[in-house]
Design a protein around this motif. Structure first.
Motif, mmCIF file in Angstrom:
data_model
loop_
_atom_site.group_PDB
_atom_site.id
_atom_site.type_symbol
_atom_site.label_atom_id
_atom_site.label_comp_id
_atom_site.label_asym_id
_atom_site.label_seq_id
_atom_site.Cartn_x
_atom_site.Cartn_y
_atom_site.Cartn_z
ATOM 1 N N ILE A 186 -4.199 6.300 9.309
ATOM 2 C CA ILE A 186 -4.525 5.615 8.043
ATOM 3 C C ILE A 186 -5.031 4.205 8.329
ATOM 4 O O ILE A 186 -5.983 3.731 7.704
ATOM 5 C CB ILE A 186 -3.284 5.584 7.122
ATOM 6 N N LEU A 217 0.525 1.315 8.648
ATOM 7 C CA LEU A 217 -0.779 0.996 9.226
ATOM 8 C C LEU A 217 -0.736 0.893 10.743
ATOM 9 O O LEU A 217 -1.779 1.035 11.405
ATOM 10 C CB LEU A 217 -1.296 -0.330 8.638
ATOM 11 N N TYR A 251 -8.582 2.518 7.329
ATOM 12 C CA TYR A 251 -8.574 1.340 6.435
ATOM 13 C C TYR A 251 -9.330 0.159 7.042
ATOM 14 O O TYR A 251 -9.898 -0.660 6.311
ATOM 15 C CB TYR A 251 -7.116 0.950 6.189
ATOM 16 N N LEU A 262 0.813 -1.215 0.000
ATOM 17 C CA LEU A 262 0.000 0.000 0.000
ATOM 18 C C LEU A 262 0.850 1.270 0.000
ATOM 19 O O LEU A 262 0.378 2.356 -0.359
ATOM 20 C CB LEU A 262 -0.920 0.014 1.226
ATOM 21 N N VAL A 289 -12.122 -2.915 5.270
ATOM 22 C CA VAL A 289 -11.571 -4.273 5.212
ATOM 23 C C VAL A 289 -12.432 -5.220 6.023
ATOM 24 O O VAL A 289 -12.778 -6.318 5.575
ATOM 25 C CB VAL A 289 -10.111 -4.284 5.719
#
Length: 300
Positions: free
Chosen positions: A66, A53, A70, A49, A74
């Motif tokens: 982030i 994360l 995300y 990506l 997901v």
């Protein structure tokens, strides 16, 4: 179309589990892998990506901004996959059973008997689709099919349901032009109308003791209704189930040009992929249709 390549699914699973537990160790236990494997998957996803994360502080792990953004999509994607898989698994046990069948067999035999099946199996809803083409079970969404033929279908389980009386019929104008045949052998010289397999006439002549037939030309149809129309139009003599043309015979639109014959090799068969043999809704339909056919052959 998605422009970016799909991230590895195993890495996404590791991300979702780690984010939920905020623990690599607990995520590893859930996924039945080592903590080192989870850490490697997380690094793979971040490289894929191009973003961070997680914050890794001492022995703790926390989502970055982030990562927090995300996680919901997901998690929702995995939830949708799980729910869809559950629906499919449930549908294998109950729900809708899709049966592909010729329109003639559906109207003349199957539909009048469906009440009994529904009474015995209220948890199964039948979806009957009429089609004269061969079924692609992996693509067409069909569970079982009923087809008329010799019963030899590679890769498919095949159960003989019932045979039908076959009668050679022709339009009166064709009979007037060629003269009524004195014997079955005379029909070898007539124009013929065939079904899609183009084998029924050869079998019929063999059943009548006519061995030297030679090539039988003429149009063929994969739809019984079209075959009847071709015979009515005088394009040739056709072999058809007696029940299918009873009205046309009674009204004089067609003429029987030889005795009715039961072609034992040609019958209606229930077919489905061999791997589906033990699925409950297919087993229920198989038991019912074979029992119903046996009762029809041997009424009390």
């Amino acid at each position: 179309m998605i422009g970016r390549k799909m991230p590895p699914l195993n890495a996404l699973r590791a991300f979702e589990a780690t984010a939920r537990h905020l623990s690599v160790k607990n995520a590893a236990e859930e996924l039945c892998v080592t903590p080192g494997a989870v850490s490697q998957l997380l690094k793979t996803l971040e490289l894929n990506l191009g973003v961070k994360l997680f914050h890794r502080v001492n022995r703790g792990i926390f989502l970055t901004d982030i990562g927090q953004a995300y996680l919901p999509p997901v998690r929702n994607a995995f939830r949708q996959i799980i729910e869809a898989s559950s629906r499919i698994a449930s549908a294998e046990e109950t729900g809708i059973l899709t049966v592909s069948v010729t329109s003639f067999f559906a109207s003349a035999w199957l539909v009048p008997r469906l009440t009994q099946f529904q009474n015995n199996n209220p948890e199964i809803d039948l979806r009957v689709v009429t089609n004269n083409q061969l079924v692609d079970f992996s693509r067409d969404g069909v569970d079982v099919a009923i087809r008329h033929g010799l019963g030899v279908y590679p890769g498919l389980a095949s159960h003989r349901v019932l045979a039908v009386d076959i009668v050679p019929v022709a339009a009166p104008k064709l009979v007037d032009r060629l003269g009524r045949p004195a014997s079955p052998a005379d029909l070898t010289r007539w124009p013929h109308v065939h079904d899609a397999e183009r084998k029924a006439w050869h079998r019929w002549f063999q059943s009548q003791g006519v061995e030297e037939v030679g090539p039988l030309r003429g149009p063929s149809f994969d739809d019984s209704g079209l075959l009847v129309k071709a015979v009515l139009a005088g394009q040739g003599v056709g072999l058809l189930p007696a029940a299918m043309v009873a009205t046309e015979l009674a009204q004089g639109q067609l003429v029987r040009v030889a005795d009715i014959t039961l072609l034992e090799d040609f019958a209606y068969y229930l077919v489905y992929p061999e791997a589906r043999h033990d699925r409950p809704k297919i087993a229920a339909f198989r038991r019912w249709i074979l029992d119903s056919a046996a009762e029809a052959d041997h009424p009390e």
